[in-house]
Design an enzyme around this catalytic site. Sequence first.
Site, PDB file in Angstrom:
ATOM      1  N   HIS A  44       2.782   2.542  12.745  1.00 22.89           N
ATOM      2  CA  HIS A  44       1.772   3.275  13.419  1.00 22.89           C
ATOM      3  C   HIS A  44       2.302   3.854  14.729  1.00 22.89           C
ATOM      4  CE1 HIS A  44      -1.736   0.901  11.186  1.00 22.89           C
ATOM      5  NE2 HIS A  44      -0.528   1.030  10.392  1.00 22.89           N
TER       6      HIS A  44
ATOM      7  N   GLU B 162      -5.187   1.642   2.167  1.00 20.89           N
ATOM      8  CA  GLU B 162      -5.248   0.567   3.148  1.00 20.89           C
ATOM      9  C   GLU B 162      -5.531   0.697   4.197  1.00 20.89           C
ATOM     10  OE1 GLU B 162      -3.739  -2.916   5.446  1.00 20.89           O
ATOM     11  OE2 GLU B 162      -2.883  -0.708   5.366  1.00 20.89           O
ATOM     12  N   GLU B 163      -4.771   1.947   4.930  1.00 22.84           N
ATOM     13  CA  GLU B 163      -5.057   2.188   6.247  1.00 22.84           C
ATOM     14  C   GLU B 163      -6.378   2.921   6.687  1.00 22.84           C
ATOM     15  OE1 GLU B 163      -2.723   1.140   8.253  1.00 22.84           O
ATOM     16  OE2 GLU B 163      -0.810   1.264   7.453  1.00 22.84           O
TER      17      GLU B 163
ATOM     18  N   HIS C 196       0.808  -1.146   0.128  1.00 24.54           N
ATOM     19  CA  HIS C 196       0.137  -0.044  -0.004  1.00 24.54           C
ATOM     20  C   HIS C 196       1.010   1.433   0.033  1.00 24.54           C
ATOM     21  CE1 HIS C 196       0.442   0.684   4.300  1.00 24.54           C
ATOM     22  NE2 HIS C 196       0.322  -0.748   4.519  1.00 24.54           N
TER      23      HIS C 196
ATOM     24  N   ASP D  31      -0.176   4.335   1.128  1.00 29.23           N
ATOM     25  CA  ASP D  31      -0.542   5.170   1.952  1.00 29.23           C
ATOM     26  C   ASP D  31       0.318   4.961   3.340  1.00 29.23           C
ATOM     27  OD1 ASP D  31      -2.027   3.044   2.114  1.00 29.23           O
ATOM     28  OD2 ASP D  31      -3.715   4.067   3.370  1.00 29.23           O
TER      29      ASP D  31
ATOM     30  N   ASP E 187       6.147   0.454   7.502  1.00 28.88           N
ATOM     31  CA  ASP E 187       4.603   0.107   7.048  1.00 28.88           C
ATOM     32  C   ASP E 187       4.303   0.988   5.819  1.00 28.88           C
ATOM     33  OD1 ASP E 187       2.230  -0.799   6.845  1.00 28.88           O
ATOM     34  OD2 ASP E 187       1.435  -0.095   8.726  1.00 28.88           O
TER      35      ASP E 187
ATOM     36  N   GLU F  44       3.745  -6.388   3.515  1.00 30.93           N
ATOM     37  CA  GLU F  44       3.809  -5.671   5.039  1.00 30.93           C
ATOM     38  C   GLU F  44       4.711  -6.219   5.882  1.00 30.93           C
ATOM     39  OE1 GLU F  44       1.460  -3.833   6.135  1.00 30.93           O
ATOM     40  OE2 GLU F  44      -0.388  -3.753   4.935  1.00 30.93           O
TER      41      GLU F  44
HETATM   42 ZN   LIG Z   1       0.535  -1.646   6.415  1.00 25.61          ZN
END
Ligand SMILES: [Zn+2]
Length: 386
Positions: free
Chosen positions: A356, A144-145, A80, A82, A112, A169
């Site tokens: 995150h 994706e997030e 992803h 984003d 990530d 990932e």
């Molecule tokens: Zn991810």
Amino acid sequence: MSKTLPNLQDMMRRLVATPSVSSLQAAHDQSNRAVSELLADWLEPLGFEVGLMPVPGLEGKYNLVARSGPGEDGLVLSGHTDTVPYDAARWTRDPFAGEVHNGRLYGLGSADMKSFLACAAHAAARINLEKLGRPLVIVGTADEESGMGGAKALVAEGEPLGARAVIGEPTRLRPVNRHKGVLLERIRIEGRSGHASDPAAGLNAIDGAMAAIGALHAFIDGRAEEFPAAHFPVPGPTLNIGAIRGGDNPNRICASCELDVDLRLVPGMRCDSLRRDLRAAVARALEGSGFELSFTVLFDGLDPLAPGAEKALAQACEHASGHSCGAVNFGTEGPLFQQLDMEVVICGPGDIAVAHQPDESISVAEAYRAVDVLEQLVRQFCSQAA
Ligand SMILES: [Zn+2]
């Protein structure tokens, strides 16, 4: 290494330096166009045919699909484009600078999972794409997030992408073919307000919420017995009541109360039937009590990932990484990609433990190892026609 690509660390830095936050809150949400164009600019000169497709219903969001090689049964390397939003005050480094300290590159999306996309491009650059017998496809998904809108659009389009997909990932380069699913639900309980001096004169929604909470715990305990899923780091399905809102004054009977619930599913469970059963269990617990119940879907859900019959990619990833396939708690776009008839393995550089959160980072050496692993997989699955 490659005539047309910048070095790997420089590409990782430039991807991190190109913001692409996705968020359900409009104030934080950004387009991923710039990061997708950066990837397209690197992949086209290598010999990829690159499509940048707007995601229907999500303004400013694009899926990137870059293909090279004949046929439809090749290998997909997908990530992803984003990132999640960030808390600037808590970062000790610039989240968009991509600074390197002690062999780690710091930045939002470094682990990530922007680095994986740079690794995929570098693996492709090591291979003579004109000689591929089966296609190599690099995919960069949007959003994706914030609900997986990009991958959902690819599924809705239904265009075959390939026979096998590595989703990069961060797994510390250990292959994963099982993960949990998730759904989010809001439960609203309506009672009747009244003067606190006579609790029986109203119907206290907080009492209703307590009955609902008891029913939720009994429900998940029952599911955990049925689906122990002991091989997960957190075994079995889980439930978290993440928010409760109700009432105003102590001297008023609470008329309405809301619960926001997160449920994690394990292989064997499905979001649609779990949601139906959960609603029925809460409704049974409050039956005849006079409360009015309503349910809102906060996130329609992501099904768990479980391996299918095809195992060739899983075995190749095990061989290339030196680790056997495992299970993780976090969700990915894998179950969506499986709907496009692909064998899916999750495997990428970086550690989900630093994702995150402030000062997210990735080992540059591990990113280089990822290029080696991906190169090996491309040679195995794309060299010869099936
Ligand atoms: Zn991810």
